[in-house]
Structures are given as C-alpha cells and as structure tokens.
Design a protein around this motif. Structure first.
Motif, PDB file in Angstrom:
ATOM      1  N   ARG A 119      -7.784  -2.387   5.135  1.00 57.86           N
ATOM      2  CA  ARG A 119      -7.004  -1.292   4.555  1.00 57.86           C
ATOM      3  C   ARG A 119      -7.343  -1.160   3.070  1.00 57.86           C
ATOM      4  O   ARG A 119      -7.106  -2.098   2.295  1.00 57.86           O
ATOM      5  CB  ARG A 119      -5.492  -1.539   4.687  1.00 57.86           C
ATOM      6  N   ASP A 120      -7.887  -0.019   2.665  1.00 56.51           N
ATOM      7  CA  ASP A 120      -7.980   0.216   1.231  1.00 56.51           C
ATOM      8  C   ASP A 120      -6.623   0.726   0.748  1.00 56.51           C
ATOM      9  O   ASP A 120      -5.669   0.819   1.529  1.00 56.51           O
ATOM     10  CB  ASP A 120      -9.138   1.173   0.891  1.00 56.51           C
ATOM     11  N   ARG A 121      -6.518   1.093  -0.506  1.00 57.47           N
ATOM     12  CA  ARG A 121      -5.209   1.433  -1.049  1.00 57.47           C
ATOM     13  C   ARG A 121      -4.647   2.734  -0.483  1.00 57.47           C
ATOM     14  O   ARG A 121      -3.445   3.016  -0.620  1.00 57.47           O
ATOM     15  CB  ARG A 121      -5.251   1.499  -2.572  1.00 57.47           C
ATOM     16  N   ILE A 122      -5.477   3.530   0.177  1.00 58.29           N
ATOM     17  CA  ILE A 122      -5.027   4.816   0.719  1.00 58.29           C
ATOM     18  C   ILE A 122      -4.307   4.656   2.052  1.00 58.29           C
ATOM     19  O   ILE A 122      -3.352   5.365   2.350  1.00 58.29           O
ATOM     20  CB  ILE A 122      -6.231   5.768   0.882  1.00 58.29           C
ATOM     21  N   VAL A 123      -4.738   3.702   2.868  1.00 58.04           N
ATOM     22  CA  VAL A 123      -4.289   3.614   4.263  1.00 58.04           C
ATOM     23  C   VAL A 123      -2.876   3.049   4.366  1.00 58.04           C
ATOM     24  O   VAL A 123      -2.586   1.970   3.832  1.00 58.04           O
ATOM     25  CB  VAL A 123      -5.264   2.760   5.087  1.00 58.04           C
ATOM     26  N   PHE A 319      -9.474  -6.457 -10.621  1.00 55.04           N
ATOM     27  CA  PHE A 319      -9.671  -7.009  -9.277  1.00 55.04           C
ATOM     28  C   PHE A 319      -8.496  -6.713  -8.341  1.00 55.04           C
ATOM     29  O   PHE A 319      -8.513  -7.085  -7.170  1.00 55.04           O
ATOM     30  CB  PHE A 319      -9.977  -8.512  -9.325  1.00 55.04           C
ATOM     31  N   LEU A 320      -7.473  -6.024  -8.862  1.00 52.19           N
ATOM     32  CA  LEU A 320      -6.335  -5.610  -8.037  1.00 52.19           C
ATOM     33  C   LEU A 320      -6.378  -4.119  -7.726  1.00 52.19           C
ATOM     34  O   LEU A 320      -5.388  -3.547  -7.273  1.00 52.19           O
ATOM     35  CB  LEU A 320      -5.023  -5.947  -8.759  1.00 52.19           C
ATOM     36  N   ASP A 321      -7.516  -3.512  -7.946  1.00 56.95           N
ATOM     37  CA  ASP A 321      -7.610  -2.061  -7.882  1.00 56.95           C
ATOM     38  C   ASP A 321      -7.330  -1.481  -6.497  1.00 56.95           C
ATOM     39  O   ASP A 321      -6.926  -0.321  -6.381  1.00 56.95           O
ATOM     40  CB  ASP A 321      -9.000  -1.614  -8.357  1.00 56.95           C
ATOM     41  N   GLU A 322      -7.532  -2.248  -5.415  1.00 53.13           N
ATOM     42  CA  GLU A 322      -7.277  -1.740  -4.074  1.00 53.13           C
ATOM     43  C   GLU A 322      -5.859  -2.006  -3.583  1.00 53.13           C
ATOM     44  O   GLU A 322      -5.536  -1.766  -2.425  1.00 53.13           O
ATOM     45  CB  GLU A 322      -8.288  -2.330  -3.086  1.00 53.13           C
ATOM     46  N   LEU A 323      -5.010  -2.504  -4.477  1.00 53.58           N
ATOM     47  CA  LEU A 323      -3.622  -2.776  -4.133  1.00 53.58           C
ATOM     48  C   LEU A 323      -2.707  -1.762  -4.802  1.00 53.58           C
ATOM     49  O   LEU A 323      -3.059  -1.153  -5.814  1.00 53.58           O
ATOM     50  CB  LEU A 323      -3.238  -4.191  -4.559  1.00 53.58           C
ATOM     51  N   ARG A 324      -1.521  -1.608  -4.245  1.00 52.38           N
ATOM     52  CA  ARG A 324      -0.568  -0.623  -4.746  1.00 52.38           C
ATOM     53  C   ARG A 324       0.394  -1.290  -5.723  1.00 52.38           C
ATOM     54  O   ARG A 324       1.329  -1.995  -5.330  1.00 52.38           O
ATOM     55  CB  ARG A 324       0.191   0.007  -3.571  1.00 52.38           C
ATOM     56  N   LEU A 325       0.143  -1.075  -6.986  1.00 56.31           N
ATOM     57  CA  LEU A 325       0.951  -1.656  -8.056  1.00 56.31           C
ATOM     58  C   LEU A 325       1.887  -0.606  -8.637  1.00 56.31           C
ATOM     59  O   LEU A 325       1.549   0.577  -8.694  1.00 56.31           O
ATOM     60  CB  LEU A 325       0.063  -2.198  -9.168  1.00 56.31           C
ATOM     61  N   SER A 360       8.458  -7.350  -7.926  1.00 56.29           N
ATOM     62  CA  SER A 360       7.882  -6.795  -6.711  1.00 56.29           C
ATOM     63  C   SER A 360       7.115  -5.504  -6.993  1.00 56.29           C
ATOM     64  O   SER A 360       7.315  -4.845  -8.015  1.00 56.29           O
ATOM     65  CB  SER A 360       8.970  -6.534  -5.673  1.00 56.29           C
ATOM     66  N   HIS A 361       6.238  -5.155  -6.054  1.00 58.09           N
ATOM     67  CA  HIS A 361       5.412  -3.954  -6.126  1.00 58.09           C
ATOM     68  C   HIS A 361       5.477  -3.230  -4.791  1.00 58.09           C
ATOM     69  O   HIS A 361       5.943  -3.790  -3.785  1.00 58.09           O
ATOM     70  CB  HIS A 361       3.962  -4.324  -6.445  1.00 58.09           C
ATOM     71  N   PRO A 362       5.012  -1.997  -4.729  1.00 63.55           N
ATOM     72  CA  PRO A 362       4.924  -1.335  -3.423  1.00 63.55           C
ATOM     73  C   PRO A 362       4.092  -2.138  -2.420  1.00 63.55           C
ATOM     74  O   PRO A 362       4.308  -2.029  -1.213  1.00 63.55           O
ATOM     75  CB  PRO A 362       4.247   0.005  -3.756  1.00 63.55           C
ATOM     76  N   GLU A 363       3.152  -2.930  -2.922  1.00 60.28           N
ATOM     77  CA  GLU A 363       2.361  -3.812  -2.059  1.00 60.28           C
ATOM     78  C   GLU A 363       3.199  -5.044  -1.736  1.00 60.28           C
ATOM     79  O   GLU A 363       3.395  -5.924  -2.577  1.00 60.28           O
ATOM     80  CB  GLU A 363       1.067  -4.218  -2.759  1.00 60.28           C
ATOM     81  N   LYS A 364       3.707  -5.101  -0.523  1.00 59.62           N
ATOM     82  CA  LYS A 364       4.612  -6.179  -0.112  1.00 59.62           C
ATOM     83  C   LYS A 364       3.944  -7.553  -0.258  1.00 59.62           C
ATOM     84  O   LYS A 364       2.782  -7.740   0.068  1.00 59.62           O
ATOM     85  CB  LYS A 364       5.040  -5.968   1.340  1.00 59.62           C
ATOM     86  N   ASP A 365       4.703  -8.511  -0.778  1.00 57.82           N
ATOM     87  CA  ASP A 365       4.286  -9.906  -0.917  1.00 57.82           C
ATOM     88  C   ASP A 365       3.161 -10.103  -1.928  1.00 57.82           C
ATOM     89  O   ASP A 365       2.428 -11.094  -1.880  1.00 57.82           O
ATOM     90  CB  ASP A 365       3.881 -10.501   0.437  1.00 57.82           C
ATOM     91  N   LEU A 366       3.039  -9.181  -2.853  1.00 61.29           N
ATOM     92  CA  LEU A 366       2.148  -9.346  -4.002  1.00 61.29           C
ATOM     93  C   LEU A 366       3.003  -9.468  -5.251  1.00 61.29           C
ATOM     94  O   LEU A 366       3.916  -8.659  -5.471  1.00 61.29           O
ATOM     95  CB  LEU A 366       1.209  -8.151  -4.153  1.00 61.29           C
ATOM     96  N   TYR A 367       2.719 -10.473  -6.072  1.00 61.16           N
ATOM     97  CA  TYR A 367       3.486 -10.684  -7.299  1.00 61.16           C
ATOM     98  C   TYR A 367       2.546 -11.019  -8.452  1.00 61.16           C
ATOM     99  O   TYR A 367       1.604 -11.800  -8.292  1.00 61.16           O
ATOM    100  CB  TYR A 367       4.486 -11.837  -7.118  1.00 61.16           C
ATOM    101  N   LEU A 368       2.795 -10.429  -9.595  1.00 60.15           N
ATOM    102  CA  LEU A 368       2.197 -10.870 -10.844  1.00 60.15           C
ATOM    103  C   LEU A 368       3.212 -11.781 -11.506  1.00 60.15           C
ATOM    104  O   LEU A 368       4.385 -11.420 -11.640  1.00 60.15           O
ATOM    105  CB  LEU A 368       1.876  -9.693 -11.763  1.00 60.15           C
ATOM    106  N   ALA A 369       2.796 -12.962 -11.929  1.00 55.16           N
ATOM    107  CA  ALA A 369       3.726 -13.933 -12.501  1.00 55.16           C
ATOM    108  C   ALA A 369       3.170 -14.470 -13.810  1.00 55.16           C
ATOM    109  O   ALA A 369       1.979 -14.369 -14.101  1.00 55.16           O
ATOM    110  CB  ALA A 369       3.973 -15.073 -11.517  1.00 55.16           C
TER     111      ALA A 369
END
Length: 452
Positions: A119-123, A319-325, A360-369
């Motif tokens: 899944r890229d960031r669009i799908v 390197f997070l460009d394909e994720l929804r932040l 949290s972000h729109p991308e579930k289970d992704l966190y910047l800490a």
C-alpha cells in the motif's frame, strides 16, 4: 490486525535514549521490540557530543523500565545528583542497556523508507490490516526489507541541523564555505579542533544553549596562553533583552542558568561581540579566503576565519514519505501535540505530559517519539520522552487506561519559553534547543552542563 501481523515485532528506529527506553517499555508489556540503529553502537548521536554535559542530573535521564532491565546485571545508577556528560550517558547507561537488549538491537541499519506492505500512501483498502514494511540499507549498500506490527520513530533530529540562512534555507555561499563552517559545538579538548579555533576570529550564529556553549568555550580558549587573538562575534537574528541569556540564578535548572550567565560574561568581558538583528543572507570570501557574512538588509561584517552555526535542528521526514502523517504546519510536530509544546507559550517544565493520543497519526500504530516528535520545537526533556514511550507501549498492548494515565510530574523551569520570548520560529532562535541540546560551561569543568 490479523494474527500474523500481531506476531511481528514493534520496530523502533534509533538506539538513543528514547528508542532504547521504548524497547524496555515494550518488553515490560510482553511486546517484542526490534531497534534499528544507523550507527555502529548505541547512542551514536549522543556520542557526537560526548564532550559536553547535560543540564539534567542522572536522576532525570534514566528510564525506570530500563533500570529494571539493567538491575539483574549488577548495574547501579550513578549518583542521581551528578550531571553526566554525553560520554557518560552513552557509556554508563545507554550502551549497557543496548547490551542487555542484545539481538533486539541491530546496528549499521539505516532506515531509508517505511510504508504499508502493498500500500502506498494513496491506497485505503485494508490499510490498517497490513504490516509495516521497513527498507534498510547497510554500510556496504546491501538492501533489506523487514515487517513490523507497529513503528516508533525515535531517530531524533541531531542529523539535520538547520542552516544559517534567515529564511530557513542555506544562505548563498553557505554550502561552498563548508570548509570553514561547523554546525556542532566544538570539542576544544581535541587538539585538532582546538587548533582550528585558537587565535582565530569565529562567528557564532544562534540564540540558545548551544550558542551559549560555543561562546563560553571560545571565551575559555581566549583566556589561555595559546588563545591569544581568539575572538568571537555572536550573531543574533533578534535583539538582546532581559530574556536572551535565560533565567540565570532564577532558572530551576541551575546549570542551564549558569550557562546563560557564562555566555553573558563572554560578551561583558570582551571575548565576544554581539551583532543583533542580523539575518544571514550570504557568505562571501575576501582575498585571503576568510568569510564575510552579509545580512538581508545589506550589512556586511568584518571577515572571520570560522563560523559555527547553531540555529536549531529539524526532523528528517523523508523516509516516512509513504505514510500518512498529521503534522503541525509550523513546528512539524504531531498536530495534537503542537499546541502543548509551542515555545511561544511553553517552557520545558510547562509542557503537559503526553502520550499515545497526542502522538498518533492517521497512519495507525505509527508514532514519532522523543525529539523527533517535537519537530522544530526546542522544549524537549528526556523525562518527557520516557513518558511518551511508556504511554505508547501501553496503548500497543491494549491497556488504554494506562496509556491515558499521566505518570510524570515535571518541575517548571519557566525560562526556555513563555509568551513573547520567541518572536521567530523556535528552531531559528533557540540554537539546538533550550531543553534538549547538549551544551557546556567551561572546558573540562566538572560542573559544566547542558541539555535534557
């Protein structure tokens, strides 16, 4: 999330203080971490400023869960009232912790991309059900892909210092002048580095703990016999006011207050000149190869031999460009977190403890800490990062009540921020950060202290 995805590890990017604390918290919750570190050892970024001391004591820079992992090895926390240097923090705590984690930490593993499998960031379709896929590159160029059930990016901001240009972009000629420019606090105990600045005229650009450190270092150098002719020009984008040097004796982090006073003394004693309202637009060379700094308003400074640029740090999000932040447009921090850390309103101690919800972000289970979560804000404390990863681990384990619970009380410091103190973006005015970046008072002084 299906059973096969749940069985995957939680990938933690960065084996620094917050990344390793995240691993300890995950183990505490019976979740399997895999820490990916780009460098050859734990705490690679911390080791880059090993010569400086924190302005937080040992009692505030050791994570409780990490200490529990270390205890069976016979590890004993150093004197809680003492201030560790970067080398102390790395060698006496962070590397031993990484050693306990063993094969859960992988070195020389540079993360070059993170996405959802297939899944890229669009799908949208079944996105949250797919594991994360992490692309790694080894020093020899070999590539690898691994999968994870969740990702905690604790890679920090140290690798991406901000440039000198007042616009946030490199000044004209800045890259071409790289041979005479440093973006780090100089280690004047290193003979080669000491020789670089001895007897030289150095411009220090920035307003914060790191800039204070550089000024104090250069003043110490100028006081020595071999420092004859050593002088600094301190370049500020704004004017000097009562808050410029921090809280002084009123600072509830006393070592940081002393640092500001040392920088003030460097100016008062004539070891440094201050140039205010100077927004660097260009670097030019004179006939001798020295650098002439030119401001946006056309002012030109006398030539200098060296330039130290300490105008803040910023997150590497490539390197997070394909994720929804979901990031604040100013600070590049998570949207829900940004109002809590805005340096126009908050100091290190007035930042409300926060966790999984705010991170949290729109991308579930992704966190910047850690510092990565603060974007360009300079108000980060290690204790805040430890609370972040405690909450994140609880949330990933399904203990939402614990994730929402606050288990941290910060002492108010009152001098890193506050309404009206920052009249420009935080990273531009704060150096590498009033609370997070390392800084010191005097070369070799046991009391010299800096960030976190």
């Amino acid at each position: 999330m299906n059973a096969s995805t749940q069985a995957l590890p939680v990938v933690v990017i960065g084996a620094g203080p917050i990344g390793l604390a995240a691993a300890a918290r995950l183990i505490e919750r019976d979740l399997e971490p895999l820490v990916l570190e780009a460098g050859p050892t734990a705490a690679t970024a911390v080791r880059a400023w090993s010569h400086v001391r924190l302005f937080s004591p040992w009692s505030e820079v050791v994570d409780p869960a990490a200490e529990k992992l270390l205890a069976p090895t016979g590890w004993v926390r150093p004197d809680g009232a003492a201030y560790p240097s970067g080398a102390d923090w790395a060698d006496l705590y962070l590397q031993p912790l990484a050693d306990v984690l063993g094969e859960r930490v992988r070195y020389n593993a540079t993360v070059t991309g993170v996405s959802r499998a297939g899944r890229d960031r669009i799908v949208d379709a079944d996105r949250d059900e797919q594991p994360f896929v992490i692309h790694l590159t080894a020093p020899d160029g070999a590539e690898e892909r691994i999968h994870a059930r969740a990702v905690i990016d604790a890679s920090g901001t140290f690798s991406t210092p901000s440039p000198a240009g007042g616009s946030g972009l490199p000044a004209l000629g800045e890259k071409a002048a790289a041979d005479r420019i440093s973006y780090r606090i100089p280690d004047l105990k290193d003979p080669a580095v000491r020789a670089r600045y001895t007897g030289k005229h150095t411009a220090v650009i920035g307003t914060g703990a790191s800039a204070f450190t550089a000024l104090a270092y250069l003043a110490d150098l100028a006081k020595t016999d071999d420092g004859t002719g050593t002088h600094a020009t301190w370049i500020l984008r704004r004017g000097i006011s009562g808050s410029t040097f921090g809280g002084g004796d009123a600072d509830q982090l006393p070592a940081r207050g002393a640092l500001g006073l040392a920088a003030k003394a460097a100016v008062d004693d004539g070891y440094a000149d201050a140039v205010t309202g100077f927004r660097t637009d260009a670097f030019e060379r004179d006939g001798d190869g020295r650098l002439v700094l030119v401001a946006e308003d056309g002012r030109r400074l006398d030539p200098v031999d060296e330039v130290i640029i300490l105008t803040g740090l910023r997150p590497d999000l490539t390197f997070l460009d394909e994720l929804r932040l979901s990031l604040d447009e100013r600070l590049q921090a998570p949207t829900a977190l940004a109002p809590l850390i805005d340096p126009n309103q908050h100091s290190c101690g007035t930042v409300y403890p926060h966790g999984a919800t705010e991170l949290s972000h729109p991308e579930k289970d992704l966190y910047l800490a850690g510092m990565k979560s603060y974007g360009r804000a300079p108000t980060f404390l290690a204790m805040t990062g430890y609370e972040q990863v405690r909450s994140i681990a609880a949330h990933l384990a399904g203990d939402h009540e614990a994730a929402e619970r606050v288990e941290l009380t910060l002492p108010e410091t009152g001098v890193c921020g506050g309404a009206g103190l920052f009249d420009e973006p935080a990273a531009e005015e704060s150096g590498a950060g009033c609370c997070a970046a390392p800084a010191t008072l005097t070369i070799g002084s046991p009391a010299a202290t800096g960030g976190c």
